[in-house]
Write a protein that holds these residues in place. Structure first.
Motif, PDB file in Angstrom:
ATOM      1  N   ASN A   1       1.071  -1.311   0.511  1.00 15.66           N
ATOM      2  CA  ASN A   1       0.586   0.022  -0.342  1.00 15.66           C
ATOM      3  C   ASN A   1       0.788   1.850  -0.247  1.00 15.66           C
ATOM      4  O   ASN A   1       0.786   2.255   0.810  1.00 15.66           O
ATOM      5  CB  ASN A   1      -1.203  -0.176   0.987  1.00 15.66           C
ATOM      6  N   GLN A   2       1.613   2.035  -1.039  1.00 15.12           N
ATOM      7  CA  GLN A   2       2.003   3.382  -1.421  1.00 15.12           C
ATOM      8  C   GLN A   2       1.390   4.150  -0.274  1.00 15.12           C
ATOM      9  O   GLN A   2       1.917   4.783   0.146  1.00 15.12           O
ATOM     10  CB  GLN A   2       1.930   3.111  -2.659  1.00 15.12           C
ATOM     11  N   TRP A   3       0.524   4.273  -0.147  1.00 12.13           N
ATOM     12  CA  TRP A   3      -0.555   5.478  -0.002  1.00 12.13           C
ATOM     13  C   TRP A   3       0.258   4.898   1.931  1.00 12.13           C
ATOM     14  O   TRP A   3      -0.459   6.305   2.419  1.00 12.13           O
ATOM     15  CB  TRP A   3      -1.977   5.472   0.481  1.00 12.13           C
ATOM     16  N   VAL A   4       0.335   3.737   2.360  1.00 13.20           N
ATOM     17  CA  VAL A   4       0.759   3.876   3.397  1.00 13.20           C
ATOM     18  C   VAL A   4       2.166   4.100   3.782  1.00 13.20           C
ATOM     19  O   VAL A   4       3.142   4.816   4.439  1.00 13.20           O
ATOM     20  CB  VAL A   4       0.666   2.356   4.007  1.00 13.20           C
ATOM     21  N   ILE A   5       3.024   3.429   2.331  1.00  9.99           N
ATOM     22  CA  ILE A   5       4.623   3.550   2.877  1.00  9.99           C
ATOM     23  C   ILE A   5       5.802   4.913   2.177  1.00  9.99           C
ATOM     24  O   ILE A   5       5.714   5.129   3.378  1.00  9.99           O
ATOM     25  CB  ILE A   5       4.749   2.315   1.129  1.00  9.99           C
ATOM     26  N   VAL A   6       4.578   5.350   1.207  1.00 11.33           N
ATOM     27  CA  VAL A   6       5.436   6.743   1.218  1.00 11.33           C
ATOM     28  C   VAL A   6       5.570   7.727   2.128  1.00 11.33           C
ATOM     29  O   VAL A   6       6.503   8.055   2.655  1.00 11.33           O
ATOM     30  CB  VAL A   6       4.684   7.679  -0.119  1.00 11.33           C
ATOM     31  N   PRO A   7       4.238   8.453   2.731  1.00 10.80           N
ATOM     32  CA  PRO A   7       4.295   8.703   4.185  1.00 10.80           C
ATOM     33  C   PRO A   7       4.857   8.188   5.028  1.00 10.80           C
ATOM     34  O   PRO A   7       5.498   8.674   5.801  1.00 10.80           O
ATOM     35  CB  PRO A   7       2.510   8.994   4.600  1.00 10.80           C
ATOM     36  N   ALA A   8       4.930   6.575   5.495  1.00 10.72           N
ATOM     37  CA  ALA A   8       5.862   6.410   6.781  1.00 10.72           C
ATOM     38  C   ALA A   8       6.687   6.872   6.415  1.00 10.72           C
ATOM     39  O   ALA A   8       7.654   7.004   7.748  1.00 10.72           O
ATOM     40  CB  ALA A   8       5.458   5.066   6.721  1.00 10.72           C
ATOM     41  N   MET A   9       7.530   6.376   4.967  1.00  6.82           N
ATOM     42  CA  MET A   9       9.242   6.252   4.606  1.00  6.82           C
ATOM     43  C   MET A   9       9.531   7.931   5.491  1.00  6.82           C
ATOM     44  O   MET A   9      10.749   8.186   5.580  1.00  6.82           O
ATOM     45  CB  MET A   9       9.566   6.040   3.362  1.00  6.82           C
ATOM     46  N   ALA A  10       8.288   8.864   4.536  1.00 12.11           N
ATOM     47  CA  ALA A  10       8.767  10.228   4.546  1.00 12.11           C
ATOM     48  C   ALA A  10       8.950  10.959   5.867  1.00 12.11           C
ATOM     49  O   ALA A  10      10.013  12.033   6.241  1.00 12.11           O
ATOM     50  CB  ALA A  10       7.932  11.028   4.040  1.00 12.11           C
ATOM     51  N   ALA A  11       8.633  10.182   6.857  1.00 16.53           N
ATOM     52  CA  ALA A  11       8.209  10.852   8.193  1.00 16.53           C
ATOM     53  C   ALA A  11       9.775  10.188   9.185  1.00 16.53           C
ATOM     54  O   ALA A  11       9.403  10.475  10.289  1.00 16.53           O
ATOM     55  CB  ALA A  11       6.645  10.857   9.162  1.00 16.53           C
ATOM     56  N   GLN A  12       9.280   8.593   8.723  1.00 11.29           N
ATOM     57  CA  GLN A  12      10.699   8.372   9.605  1.00 11.29           C
ATOM     58  C   GLN A  12      11.789   8.379  10.404  1.00 11.29           C
ATOM     59  O   GLN A  12      11.863   9.090  11.947  1.00 11.29           O
ATOM     60  CB  GLN A  12      11.166   6.891   8.502  1.00 11.29           C
TER      61      GLN A  12
ATOM     62  N   ALA B   1       6.583  18.535   6.114  1.00  7.64           N
ATOM     63  CA  ALA B   1       6.738  19.311   4.902  1.00  7.64           C
ATOM     64  C   ALA B   1       7.607  18.303   3.467  1.00  7.64           C
ATOM     65  O   ALA B   1       8.107  17.787   2.644  1.00  7.64           O
ATOM     66  CB  ALA B   1       8.255  19.878   5.182  1.00  7.64           C
ATOM     67  N   ALA B   2       8.187  16.081   4.878  1.00  7.80           N
ATOM     68  CA  ALA B   2       8.494  16.113   4.535  1.00  7.80           C
ATOM     69  C   ALA B   2       7.750  15.342   3.641  1.00  7.80           C
ATOM     70  O   ALA B   2       8.324  14.083   2.426  1.00  7.80           O
ATOM     71  CB  ALA B   2       9.475  14.243   4.933  1.00  7.80           C
ATOM     72  N   VAL B   3       6.466  15.054   4.191  1.00  5.84           N
ATOM     73  CA  VAL B   3       5.472  14.276   3.149  1.00  5.84           C
ATOM     74  C   VAL B   3       4.886  15.128   2.766  1.00  5.84           C
ATOM     75  O   VAL B   3       4.481  14.427   0.729  1.00  5.84           O
ATOM     76  CB  VAL B   3       4.444  13.388   4.225  1.00  5.84           C
ATOM     77  N   THR B   4       4.791  15.951   1.836  1.00  2.00           N
ATOM     78  CA  THR B   4       4.590  17.003   1.111  1.00  2.00           C
ATOM     79  C   THR B   4       5.042  16.647  -0.657  1.00  2.00           C
ATOM     80  O   THR B   4       4.921  16.787  -1.616  1.00  2.00           O
ATOM     81  CB  THR B   4       3.970  18.664   1.397  1.00  2.00           C
ATOM     82  N   LYS B   5       6.685  16.767  -0.055  1.00  2.00           N
ATOM     83  CA  LYS B   5       8.034  17.099  -0.928  1.00  2.00           C
ATOM     84  C   LYS B   5       7.745  15.147  -1.286  1.00  2.00           C
ATOM     85  O   LYS B   5       7.492  14.610  -2.649  1.00  2.00           O
ATOM     86  CB  LYS B   5       8.852  16.625   0.115  1.00  2.00           C
ATOM     87  N   ALA B   6       7.114  14.335  -0.630  1.00  4.30           N
ATOM     88  CA  ALA B   6       7.186  12.702  -0.900  1.00  4.30           C
ATOM     89  C   ALA B   6       6.056  12.671  -2.093  1.00  4.30           C
ATOM     90  O   ALA B   6       6.169  11.777  -3.312  1.00  4.30           O
ATOM     91  CB  ALA B   6       6.909  11.686   0.154  1.00  4.30           C
ATOM     92  N   PHE B   7       4.891  12.968  -1.572  1.00  4.65           N
ATOM     93  CA  PHE B   7       3.813  13.794  -2.307  1.00  4.65           C
ATOM     94  C   PHE B   7       4.258  13.861  -3.599  1.00  4.65           C
ATOM     95  O   PHE B   7       3.460  13.891  -5.092  1.00  4.65           O
ATOM     96  CB  PHE B   7       2.485  14.094  -1.958  1.00  4.65           C
ATOM     97  N   GLU B   8       4.401  14.873  -3.490  1.00  6.93           N
ATOM     98  CA  GLU B   8       5.191  15.735  -4.614  1.00  6.93           C
ATOM     99  C   GLU B   8       5.745  15.295  -5.813  1.00  6.93           C
ATOM    100  O   GLU B   8       5.151  15.147  -7.246  1.00  6.93           O
ATOM    101  CB  GLU B   8       6.077  17.158  -4.523  1.00  6.93           C
ATOM    102  N   GLY B   9       6.454  14.181  -5.710  1.00  6.52           N
ATOM    103  CA  GLY B   9       7.444  13.786  -6.517  1.00  6.52           C
ATOM    104  C   GLY B   9       6.649  12.671  -6.615  1.00  6.52           C
ATOM    105  O   GLY B   9       7.005  11.348  -8.241  1.00  6.52           O
ATOM    106  N   LEU B  10       5.130  12.618  -6.746  1.00  9.75           N
ATOM    107  CA  LEU B  10       4.091  10.825  -6.542  1.00  9.75           C
ATOM    108  C   LEU B  10       3.024  11.311  -7.808  1.00  9.75           C
ATOM    109  O   LEU B  10       2.449  11.112  -8.739  1.00  9.75           O
ATOM    110  CB  LEU B  10       2.895  10.362  -5.291  1.00  9.75           C
ATOM    111  N   LYS B  11       3.032  12.516  -7.704  1.00 10.10           N
ATOM    112  CA  LYS B  11       1.830  13.493  -8.658  1.00 10.10           C
ATOM    113  C   LYS B  11       2.159  13.267  -9.677  1.00 10.10           C
ATOM    114  O   LYS B  11       3.483  12.779 -10.810  1.00 10.10           O
ATOM    115  CB  LYS B  11       1.712  14.556  -8.819  1.00 10.10           C
ATOM    116  N   LYS B  12       0.993  13.223 -10.853  1.00 11.08           N
ATOM    117  CA  LYS B  12       0.657  12.357 -12.120  1.00 11.08           C
ATOM    118  C   LYS B  12      -0.454  13.006 -12.701  1.00 11.08           C
ATOM    119  O   LYS B  12      -1.880  13.037 -11.974  1.00 11.08           O
ATOM    120  CB  LYS B  12       0.007  10.658 -12.135  1.00 11.08           C
TER     121      LYS B  12
END
Ligand SMILES: C[S@@+](CC[C@H](N)C(=O)[O-])C[C@H]1O[C@@H](n2cnc3c(N)ncnc32)[C@H](O)[C@@H]1O
Length: 277
Positions: free
Chosen positions: A155-166, A249-260
């Protein structure tokens, strides 16, 4: 005493989490469009049917099911959360009502053609006991249809924010995969065993892959993920606002990179589960 069972979840969904879910119910309904379409197709509610929506939350699926069964049918939502049921009752169509109760113990009568849930059945302390009780709600020939999450790494919606926040959060002990919570039904063999023990037959478990439609703004998406969902649970233990800002801020940056195509839409991985009663 069964009153003690599911006590942690009752506290959790009755408190600030339930209120945040009310506040974000429209976001949530947009986010969940793919899961919704999949589970509603699976459920195939028909005019005139009686439906039980387990863990109905703010009642979006109860409303959609009520439209599908029409004026000759009926939908009952059951939930333990006072704030979410308040929201559900505000939007209830004429052919829907709501019960404030623990689905694991409510004295259901065998009156439902369809027992349905969108992510509302993974929170029982004793799932086999809970499903044995839910089974009592089905009419002879009734059916079960629900959607639940596959394992976290899918589940990318969990992993991406979790890794950014870690980097900003204290280390947390490994989660118990069987503990009540969103990922408690990640193992399909466990789900099949629970349902079979509870009296369901013809259990079928299929993959549903889709996207979580978090909208056009990475910072809004990051805000949502810090308010509801697994990362918000981790942040519940953080008092320092500066840390929370860094996480956002970190999760925002990670989501920015996912934007399509102008949308933040991380992958979701679910199980579509059906059975006959
Ligand atoms: C992840 S939310 C899903 C809500 C809703 N189905 C949706 O998709 O928006 C889980 C829901 O299950 C409810 N819930 C948890 N344990 C429950 C129980 N033992 N009996 C009834 N509802 C329960 C919670 O209060 C919450 O509304």
């Amino acid at each position: 005493m069964h009153e003690e069972r599911n006590a942690d979840q009752k506290k959790f969904w009755d408190g600030p989490t339930g209120q945040k879910w009310v506040q974000h119910q429209d976001d949530m309904n947009r986010n969940m469009a793919d899961a919704n379409a999949g589970v509603l197709r699976l459920a195939a509610a028909k005019p005139g049917e009686r439906v039980l929506d387990v863990g109905c939350g703010a009642g979006q699926t109860s409303g959609l099911l009520a439209a599908a069964v029409g004026p000759s049918g009926h939908v009952t939502g059951v939930d333990i959360s006072t704030p979410l049921l308040g929201a559900a009752r505000k939007r209830a169509p004429n052919n829907a009502d709501f019960i404030h109760a623990d689905a694991a113990f409510y004295p259901f009568k065998p009156e439902y053609d369809l027992i349905f849930s969108r992510f509302g059945v993974m929170f029982f302390d004793d799932p086999a006991e809970a499903f044995a009780n839910i089974h009592k709600a089905a009419k002879p020939g009734g059916r079960l249809a629900f959607v639940c999450w596959r394992p976290v790494p899918e589940n990318q919606w969990v992993i991406v924010p979790a890794m950014a926040a870690q980097p900003f959060l204290p280390p947390s002990p490994p989660a118990d995969p069987l503990a009540p919570g969103p990922f408690a039904f990640a193992d399909p063999k466990r789900v099949e065993a629970i349902l079979t023990k509870a009296g369901f037959r013809n259990v079928k478990i299929d993959k549903l892959d889709g996207r979580m439609h978090l909208g056009p703004s990475a910072s809004d998406a990051a805000y949502q993920m810090t308010q509801i969902g697994p990362l918000s649970r981790a942040l519940n233990n953080v008092e320092d606002e500066a840390v929370k800002d860094k996480v956002r801020a970190a999760v925002t940056k990670a989501f920015e990179g996912l934007k399509k195509d102008g949308e933040v839409a991380p992958a979701i991985a679910c199980w579509l589960v059906s059975a006959s009663a």
